[in-house]
Design an enzyme around this catalytic site. Structure first.
Site, PDB file in Angstrom:
ATOM      1  N   CYS A 138     -23.042 123.749  25.588  1.00 39.53           N
ATOM      2  CA  CYS A 138     -22.459 123.976  24.259  1.00 39.53           C
ATOM      3  C   CYS A 138     -23.483 123.989  23.131  1.00 39.53           C
ATOM      4  O   CYS A 138     -23.207 124.493  22.048  1.00 39.53           O
ATOM      5  CB  CYS A 138     -21.411 122.916  23.955  1.00 39.53           C
ATOM      6  SG  CYS A 138     -20.131 122.815  25.192  1.00 39.53           S
TER       7      CYS A 138
ATOM      8  N   HIS B 222     -20.280 121.067  16.242  1.00 37.82           N
ATOM      9  CA  HIS B 222     -19.665 121.586  17.465  1.00 37.82           C
ATOM     10  C   HIS B 222     -18.202 121.165  17.476  1.00 37.82           C
ATOM     11  O   HIS B 222     -17.859 120.065  17.040  1.00 37.82           O
ATOM     12  CB  HIS B 222     -20.399 121.019  18.684  1.00 37.82           C
ATOM     13  CG  HIS B 222     -19.784 121.443  19.977  1.00 37.82           C
ATOM     14  ND1 HIS B 222     -19.497 122.758  20.264  1.00 37.82           N
ATOM     15  CD2 HIS B 222     -19.362 120.729  21.062  1.00 37.82           C
ATOM     16  CE1 HIS B 222     -18.955 122.844  21.457  1.00 37.82           C
ATOM     17  NE2 HIS B 222     -18.859 121.625  21.965  1.00 37.82           N
TER      18      HIS B 222
ATOM     19  N   ASN C 260     -12.379 124.856  21.924  1.00 39.60           N
ATOM     20  CA  ASN C 260     -13.815 124.648  22.135  1.00 39.60           C
ATOM     21  C   ASN C 260     -14.399 125.917  22.761  1.00 39.60           C
ATOM     22  O   ASN C 260     -14.128 126.207  23.922  1.00 39.60           O
ATOM     23  CB  ASN C 260     -14.015 123.441  23.053  1.00 39.60           C
ATOM     24  CG  ASN C 260     -15.479 123.171  23.365  1.00 39.60           C
ATOM     25  OD1 ASN C 260     -16.362 123.923  22.973  1.00 39.60           O
ATOM     26  ND2 ASN C 260     -15.728 122.095  24.101  1.00 39.60           N
TER      27      ASN C 260
END
Ligand code: ACO
Length: 378
Positions: A111, A249, A279
């Protein structure tokens, strides 16, 4: 002194929307559970490949910067989702846009891939190796999600965004960074089914099994992102009050709230997109950044704090000073082809190829994988 200004930005969100109600049609879950635990209401599912998503985002970012593809020295493709591994994905974007003079790198730190890409390209510009770079954050997780596992299937979405960096004499762009990897959390997130380990095991690509310890990831993510944020501000001689916007994030609204609290920044200074996109792994930060610019939340000269974490568990916090321009120099006519299926139809097509009790799943559950990853013999 040379800096690496961010002069272009663009996103490409697939149009098909998968709601929590859609997920409830095939998983034992509910809108109430998903929204209360994660803040997520919907996410996107792509009808095209990851290179195509990235190409549209990159064309928009180049138009925003007023540059042509041939002006670019480097393309970094940040993400876990590759249409193919050889040739790499950055070269696919390079060919599609016609960046004839560019070098092309795929960068995977899960990520955090976009953020690590931003740090890498910035360092290369600041040391004079290159002058102009495109950094992409992209993910196409719907193609390899384990759609039978409610612990993970509700959390992720697809998307892409890109930024253009250019050498500048002005003190702007990424001015500080803390990058790290919390190795103690390595086993808390693993997608079984990717990689050479699985060759010759009757495991089909796209059939995955996720080792995912949500609560461990949650705690370690908050600790790592908050710690890195405090440090990057200290090293720059700034206080939390000097931060104009946090672009974190987006894995879970509660994680974002905790990081903001520990970093000492109020939530009205935090960009949140998790409710509408879930996400998107490497794509979350650049998409949130582009939307912050579109919504006028990034002011000239603003200090941006960008904390992120990902599988590994890699983590970072970046300090970015924005330049004077917060509007695009130009527009691009790049568009995705029309999508003729609903998000649920797209997901059901992937589900139809995944057999939760089949040979592939048995291969992934083989004892040698479960017991000892490091030494698993073929
Ligand atoms: N719907 C309904 N129930 C569910 C679902 C679902 N989709 N998923 C899990 N449950 C159940 C579980 O089976 C479990 O039930 P049990 O108690 O009977 O065994 C229970 O809900 C789990 O509850 P909690 O563990 O208390 O849930 P928690 O509040 O920890 O939330 C979550 C889980 C959302 C996964 C949270 O831990 C989290 O967000 N962790 C971090 C996630 C993360 O990092 N994601 C990104 C990883 S990749 C990256 O970005 C780096």
């Amino acid at each position: 002194m040379t800096y690496a200004a961010i002069t272009g930005w663009g996103k490409c969100m697939p149009p098909a929307v998968l709601s929590n109600a859609d997920l409830s049609t095939f998983l034992e879950t509910s809108d109430e559970w998903i929204t209360s635990r994660t803040g997520m209401r919907e996410r996107r599912v792509s009808h095209v490949g990851a290179i195509e998503l990235s190409t549209v985002a990159t064309r928009r970012a180049l138009a925003c910067a007023g540059l042509e593809a041939k002006d670019i020295d480097l393309i970094i493709y940040g993400g876990v989702s590759n249409d193919e591994l050889v040739p790499n994905s950055a070269s696919g974007v390079q060919r599609a846009i016609g960046a004839t003079h560019a070098a092309s790198i795929d960068l995977n730190t899960a990520c955090t891939s976009f953020c690590y890409g931003l740090a890498t390209a910035t360092a290369m510009i600041r040391t004079g190796m290159i002058k102009r770079a495109v950094v992409i954050g992209v993910e196409l997780i719907s193609r390899y999600m384990d759609w039978s596992d409610r612990n993970v299937a509700v959390l992720f979405g697809d998307g892409a965004a890109a930024v253009v960096l250019e050498a500048s004499d002005h003190e702007e762009g990424m001015l500080g960074s803390v990058l790290g990897c919390d190795i103690g959390g390595r086993e808390s997130l693993r997608v079984r089914g990717f990689g050479c380990t699985y060759a010759g095991r009757d495991v089909r690509f796209g059939d995955t099994l996720w080792d995912f310890d949500g609560q461990v990831i949650f705690k370690r993510a908050v600790q790592a992102m908050a710690g890195a944020s405090v440090r990057v501000l200290q090293e720059a001689g700034l206080s939390p009050d000097d931060v104009d916007l946090v672009v974190p994030h987006q894995a879970n609204l509660r994680i974002i709230e905790s990081v903001a609290k520990y970093a000492g920044v109020p939530m009205d200074k935090v960009m949140v997109t998790v409710q509408k996109y879930g996400n998107m792994s490497a794509a979350t930060v650049p998409v949130a950044l582009v939307e912050a610019l579109e919504e006028g939340r990034v002011k000239p000269g603003a200090n941006l704090l960008i904390p992120a974490f990902g599988g590994g568990l890699t983590y970072c916090s970046l300090l970015v000073r924005w330049g004077q321009r917060v509007t695009p120099l130009g527009d691009s006519d790049a568009e995705l082809p029309p999508c003729t299926e609903t998000a649920l139809e797209l997901v059901n097509r992937v589900r139809a190829t995944q057999d939760p009790h089949g040979v592939s799943r048995a291969g992934l559950m083989a004892p040698q994988f479960v017991e000892s990853w490091a030494t698993a013999p073929l």
